[in-house]
Design an enzyme around this catalytic site. Structure first.
Site, PDB file in Angstrom:
ATOM      1  N   GLY A  17       0.809  -1.215   0.000  1.00  0.00           N
ATOM      2  CA  GLY A  17       0.000   0.000   0.000  1.00  0.00           C
ATOM      3  C   GLY A  17       0.843   1.267   0.000  1.00  0.00           C
ATOM      4  O   GLY A  17       0.488   2.258   0.634  1.00  0.00           O
ATOM      5  N   ARG A  20       0.400   5.637  -1.897  1.00  0.00           N
ATOM      6  CA  ARG A  20      -0.144   6.880  -1.334  1.00  0.00           C
ATOM      7  C   ARG A  20      -0.182   6.781   0.187  1.00  0.00           C
ATOM      8  O   ARG A  20       0.099   5.743   0.772  1.00  0.00           O
ATOM      9  CB  ARG A  20      -1.544   7.160  -1.882  1.00  0.00           C
ATOM     10  N   TYR A 168     -14.601  -4.888  10.770  1.00  0.00           N
ATOM     11  CA  TYR A 168     -13.370  -4.104  10.605  1.00  0.00           C
ATOM     12  C   TYR A 168     -12.436  -4.304  11.802  1.00  0.00           C
ATOM     13  O   TYR A 168     -11.230  -4.513  11.634  1.00  0.00           O
ATOM     14  CB  TYR A 168     -13.697  -2.628  10.444  1.00  0.00           C
TER      15      TYR A 168
END
Length: 438
Positions: A17, A20, A168
């Site tokens: 990742g 950015r 999550y």
């Protein structure tokens, strides 16, 4: 900010990742030492809304003084991770550091989270971290530096962090459990630690979750880059730790944290999974002259037409008394919302919102920003609802008047959302237009 030492010169970092956000910030910090960076991320072509690709990140890394190897990697795909690791070993001779940063997020309740989203979070967060670690470990064990760093929180079993976004939380704690297990399994060979921010960090994900203006309540990714750099400078014996960025940097002698703030001096949002009660935090901020945006506002008062002793004014019968009775705060808010609805607002929003309010003036209210010229009022709308928001009537008024940030209301459990989360975020942006009139 933490100065570079040059100790990562020639070291190879495999960062998931890294096109950015936090991943790229860690990459750029290491690049200033002259490190080799494997940019393992999905974005090869420019995204419609998100900034950067693996190739633009590679340009920035090389401009900062490092060497870059951009690789298309979806951490859900084992073979893509393995191929990228093989390319890294061929190009740089090995892997010294793995940063598991890639992550997916959906802050939705159990019944509102599609199985597809559950699978995404579990496979990207927990499984992706596990796979990247497993594939890199044979090379990490040969390194003198040998670090795995997961961007994941301390494991906090307070139910508040499960009840609003159970899937999550499980997926992020899975990343943290990899730290617990692997730190012990590879003790003495590979250091394995977790890093988590004290406050919200301004990234593309935060913009999506927090809406317009949230960046002022955030710190820049630089603080996590400095904290990560500090961890990677430590010996292999520093392992199994759940590090909070600000705490570590204070130990390293950093005193000025304004340099990390997007808006120096502005109150900051606490990050998830840290037990900081919003009201307690707000009081501490106010003691130092700050005005937290998530501080609950005072109750909206309405002057009642009473006589000197609190009785109804003389000469009014019941019907007349009712006629001059002021609107309650919720009804008054909806009256203002009705007046603020325009064709532009309807055209740009395209959503129908239902509010289930408890407490004083409790009941069902709606805002239709999808059909014809739009409408708002009490009861159920005559059309299909896209988003259902449940909260107290007092918090509703505070939220629409700008005294309670929707992000904070959601994080603290005061606001529950069912339905289309993208439309819920659109409504938050629209609230800024309403709050100026309330």
């Amino acid at each position: 900010m933490l100065p570079n030492t040059g100790k990562l010169a020639g070291c190879t970092l495999f960062i998931t990742g890294a096109s950015r956000g936090i991943g790229k910030a860690i990459a750029l910090k290491a690049a200033k030492d002259g490190a080799n960076i494997v940019i393992a991320a999905k974005t090869g072509e420019p995204h419609r809304t998100l900034p950067g690709t693996i190739y633009t990140a590679a340009e920035e890394i090389e401009a900062a003084g490092g060497k870059a190897l951009p690789c298309i990697v979806n951490v859900r795909e084992e073979q893509q991770i393995a191929d990228a690791v093989e390319k890294a070993v061929q190009k740089f001779g090995g892997i010294d550091i793995l940063v598991n940063n890639a992550s997916a997020i959906s802050l939705t309740g159990t019944l509102e989270t599609p199985t597809k989203k559950v699978d995404l979070m579990m496979s990207a967060n927990t499984r992706g971290t596990y796979l990247a670690s497993k594939i890199c470990l044979p090379y990490l064990r040969k390194s003198n530096i040998a670090h795995i760093l997961n961007i994941s929180p301390p494991i906090n079993l307070n139910p508040i962090w499960f009840k609003n976004h159970c899937a999550y939380t499980i997926s992020k704690y899975g990343m943290s459990m990899c730290v617990l297990g692997m730190a012990e399994e590879f003790r003495g060979e590979v250091a394995v630690n977790a890093l988590w921010p004290q406050t919200a960090i301004h990234t593309s994900a935060m913009d999506m979750l927090g809406g317009a203006g949230v960046e002022q309540q955030c710190r820049k990714t630089d603080i996590l880059a400095d904290a990560a750099y500090c961890i990677l400078m430590k010996p292999k014996s520093f392992t199994g730790n759940f590090v909070i960025d600000e705490n570590l940097l204070r130990e390293e002698g950093i005193k000025n944290f304004d340099v990390y703030a997007v808006a120096p001096g502005h109150p900051l949002l606490p990050d998830f999974f840290l037990d900081v009660d919003p009201d307690t935090l707000a009081m501490k901020m106010e003691a130092h002259g700050a005005s937290p945006v998530f501080r609950e506002g005072k109750k909206i008062e309405s002057a009642k037409p009473e006589g000197p002793d609190g009785a109804k004014p003389e000469g009014l019968n019941e019907a007349e008394s009712a006629a001059v009775k002021p609107l309650g705060p919720v009804e008054e808010t909806f009256q203002i919302i009705k007046g603020a609805i325009s064709e532009d607002v309807v055209r740009s929003t395209q959503g129908v919102y239902l509010f289930e309010l408890s407490g004083d003036e409790g009941g069902t209210w709606y805002i239709d920003l999808k059909n014809k010229a739009g409408s708002a009022g009490i009861g159920e709308p005559p059309v299909k609802v896209d988003v259902v928001m449940s909260m107290s009537s007092g918090d509703f008024v505070k939220m629409f008047s700008g005294k309670l940030k929707p992000t904070m209301a959601f994080m603290s459990g005061k606001l529950k959302i069912k339905g289309n989360m993208a439309l819920a975020m659109k409504l938050e942006k629209m609230m800024t237009q309403f709050s100026s009139k309330l």
